[in-house]
Design a protein around this motif. Structure first.
Motif, PDB file in Angstrom:
ATOM      1  N   GLU A  20       1.266  -8.851  31.929  1.00 27.20           N
ATOM      2  CA  GLU A  20       1.573  -7.745  32.826  1.00 27.20           C
ATOM      3  C   GLU A  20       2.889  -7.066  32.483  1.00 27.20           C
ATOM      4  O   GLU A  20       2.998  -5.847  32.574  1.00 27.20           O
ATOM      5  N   MET A  21       3.902  -7.839  32.092  1.00 24.23           N
ATOM      6  CA  MET A  21       5.192  -7.244  31.772  1.00 24.23           C
ATOM      7  C   MET A  21       5.071  -6.324  30.565  1.00 24.23           C
ATOM      8  O   MET A  21       5.602  -5.209  30.569  1.00 24.23           O
ATOM      9  N   GLU A  22       4.355  -6.778  29.530  1.00 24.51           N
ATOM     10  CA  GLU A  22       4.164  -5.942  28.351  1.00 24.51           C
ATOM     11  C   GLU A  22       3.409  -4.672  28.711  1.00 24.51           C
ATOM     12  O   GLU A  22       3.756  -3.589  28.253  1.00 24.51           O
ATOM     13  N   LYS A  23       2.386  -4.814  29.532  1.00 17.85           N
ATOM     14  CA  LYS A  23       1.619  -3.638  29.957  1.00 17.85           C
ATOM     15  C   LYS A  23       2.499  -2.661  30.717  1.00 17.85           C
ATOM     16  O   LYS A  23       2.417  -1.450  30.515  1.00 17.85           O
ATOM     17  N   SER A  24       3.334  -3.191  31.578  1.00 17.68           N
ATOM     18  CA  SER A  24       4.227  -2.349  32.367  1.00 17.68           C
ATOM     19  C   SER A  24       5.203  -1.594  31.472  1.00 17.68           C
ATOM     20  O   SER A  24       5.459  -0.404  31.675  1.00 17.68           O
ATOM     21  N   ILE A  25       5.733  -2.277  30.472  1.00 17.59           N
ATOM     22  CA  ILE A  25       6.668  -1.648  29.542  1.00 17.59           C
ATOM     23  C   ILE A  25       5.968  -0.554  28.743  1.00 17.59           C
ATOM     24  O   ILE A  25       6.506   0.545  28.567  1.00 17.59           O
ATOM     25  N   VAL A  26       4.784  -0.844  28.260  1.00 19.97           N
ATOM     26  CA  VAL A  26       4.022   0.148  27.498  1.00 19.97           C
ATOM     27  C   VAL A  26       3.723   1.363  28.377  1.00 19.97           C
ATOM     28  O   VAL A  26       3.853   2.510  27.930  1.00 19.97           O
ATOM     29  N   GLN A  27       3.342   1.134  29.622  1.00 26.64           N
ATOM     30  CA  GLN A  27       3.058   2.254  30.526  1.00 26.64           C
ATOM     31  C   GLN A  27       4.303   3.110  30.750  1.00 26.64           C
ATOM     32  O   GLN A  27       4.231   4.334  30.769  1.00 26.64           O
ATOM     33  N   ARG A  28       5.442   2.467  30.904  1.00 27.53           N
ATOM     34  CA  ARG A  28       6.696   3.206  31.109  1.00 27.53           C
ATOM     35  C   ARG A  28       7.048   4.033  29.868  1.00 27.53           C
ATOM     36  O   ARG A  28       7.437   5.197  29.969  1.00 27.53           O
ATOM     37  N   ILE A  29       6.909   3.440  28.680  1.00 34.30           N
ATOM     38  CA  ILE A  29       7.174   4.169  27.437  1.00 34.30           C
ATOM     39  C   ILE A  29       6.198   5.330  27.298  1.00 34.30           C
ATOM     40  O   ILE A  29       6.579   6.444  26.926  1.00 34.30           O
ATOM     41  N   ASP A  30       4.942   5.076  27.632  1.00 31.14           N
ATOM     42  CA  ASP A  30       3.911   6.100  27.559  1.00 31.14           C
ATOM     43  C   ASP A  30       4.238   7.272  28.492  1.00 31.14           C
ATOM     44  O   ASP A  30       4.157   8.435  28.098  1.00 31.14           O
ATOM     45  N   ARG A  31       4.643   6.959  29.736  1.00 32.99           N
ATOM     46  CA  ARG A  31       5.011   8.012  30.700  1.00 32.99           C
ATOM     47  C   ARG A  31       6.219   8.790  30.186  1.00 32.99           C
ATOM     48  O   ARG A  31       6.274  10.018  30.299  1.00 32.99           O
ATOM     49  N   ALA A  32       7.200   8.085  29.608  1.00 31.67           N
ATOM     50  CA  ALA A  32       8.386   8.758  29.079  1.00 31.67           C
ATOM     51  C   ALA A  32       8.013   9.707  27.939  1.00 31.67           C
ATOM     52  O   ALA A  32       8.534  10.821  27.853  1.00 31.67           O
ATOM     53  N   GLY A  33       7.107   9.266  27.078  1.00 35.53           N
ATOM     54  CA  GLY A  33       6.648  10.124  25.982  1.00 35.53           C
ATOM     55  C   GLY A  33       5.947  11.368  26.491  1.00 35.53           C
ATOM     56  O   GLY A  33       6.200  12.483  26.010  1.00 35.53           O
ATOM     57  N   HIS A  34       5.077  11.189  27.476  1.00 37.04           N
ATOM     58  CA  HIS A  34       4.379  12.345  28.062  1.00 37.04           C
ATOM     59  C   HIS A  34       5.363  13.262  28.783  1.00 37.04           C
ATOM     60  O   HIS A  34       5.243  14.491  28.702  1.00 37.04           O
ATOM     61  N   THR A  35       6.352  12.679  29.458  1.00 36.42           N
ATOM     62  CA  THR A  35       7.361  13.481  30.148  1.00 36.42           C
ATOM     63  C   THR A  35       8.134  14.336  29.145  1.00 36.42           C
ATOM     64  O   THR A  35       8.384  15.523  29.386  1.00 36.42           O
ATOM     65  N   MET A  36       8.503  13.740  28.022  1.00 43.26           N
ATOM     66  CA  MET A  36       9.224  14.501  26.995  1.00 43.26           C
ATOM     67  C   MET A  36       8.353  15.618  26.421  1.00 43.26           C
ATOM     68  O   MET A  36       8.834  16.731  26.196  1.00 43.26           O
ATOM     69  N   THR A  37       7.086  15.334  26.209  1.00 45.58           N
ATOM     70  CA  THR A  37       6.169  16.362  25.720  1.00 45.58           C
ATOM     71  C   THR A  37       6.080  17.507  26.714  1.00 45.58           C
ATOM     72  O   THR A  37       6.178  18.681  26.349  1.00 45.58           O
TER      73      THR A  37
END
Length: 187
Positions: A20-37
């Motif tokens: 779950e922690m890894e999934k949470s981190i990946v989701q946060r990175i993913d959201r940050a990438g989409h936010t930057m886009t």
């Protein structure tokens, strides 16, 4: 960054591990990438002198605000801050990137510029109000940025015909954003 998160997601799924922690981190990175886009796309749109609005979509305002507060609160956990979040279900037809940028800037500013006190965030319909109460005037953090986030917020809200007000009172600041649905014009 988005490609790297996708690769990491695939590797994690092959291992069959349910971390779950890894999934949470990946989701946060993913959201940050989409936010930057979205931020880059929005800045490019703001830079153009065209009347065409960004593509709207149905946005859950309450869910978006909860996500922003959750992510922002983690950044300022070491401060002596408490926050109250009141939301009500609300879906609106809006350019999601613009809503995310505006609400994110308003919430982040409250957390960033208050050393200690209470931040009260309320959302009813398309109206979001952020009030940061300081125990003393000295609890307001000094100007530690360039104000680019607020300038972007002002420009976006003006261009989208959304209401944005920011008022300073002794011991508190009040920011109000009133989002207006995008109206589809006939072709």
């Amino acid at each position: 960054m988005l490609a790297a998160t996708e690769l990491l997601r695939k590797i994690m799924s092959r291992r069959g591990a349910d971390r779950e922690m890894e999934k949470s981190i990946v989701q946060r990175i993913d959201r940050a990438g989409h936010t930057m886009t979205h931020l880059v796309e929005t800045l490019l749109w703001l830079g153009r002198d065209v009347a065409e609005m960004p593509a709207p979509g149905m946005v859950d305002i309450d869910a978006l605000l909860k996500e922003i507060v959750h992510d922002t609160n983690k950044l300022y956990i070491e401060k002596d801050l408490k926050f109250v979040l009141e939301t009500a279900p609300c879906r609106m037809l809006l350019p999601e990137a613009a809503a995310r940028i505006v609400l994110g800037n308003v919430v982040r500013n409250a957390f960033q510029h208050t050393l200690r006190g209470i931040i009260h965030i309320s959302q009813h319909g398309g109206v979001v109000e952020v009030v940061n109460y300081m125990a003393r005037e000295s609890d307001l953090a000094g100007d530690i940025g360039f104000g680019l986030g607020l300038e972007l917020t002002r420009r976006l809200t003006a261009r989208l015909d959304w209401l944005y007000t920011s008022q300073a009172f002794p011991g508190r600041n009040v920011v109000t954003v009133r989002l207006s649905e995008t109206v589809a014009l006939p072709c």
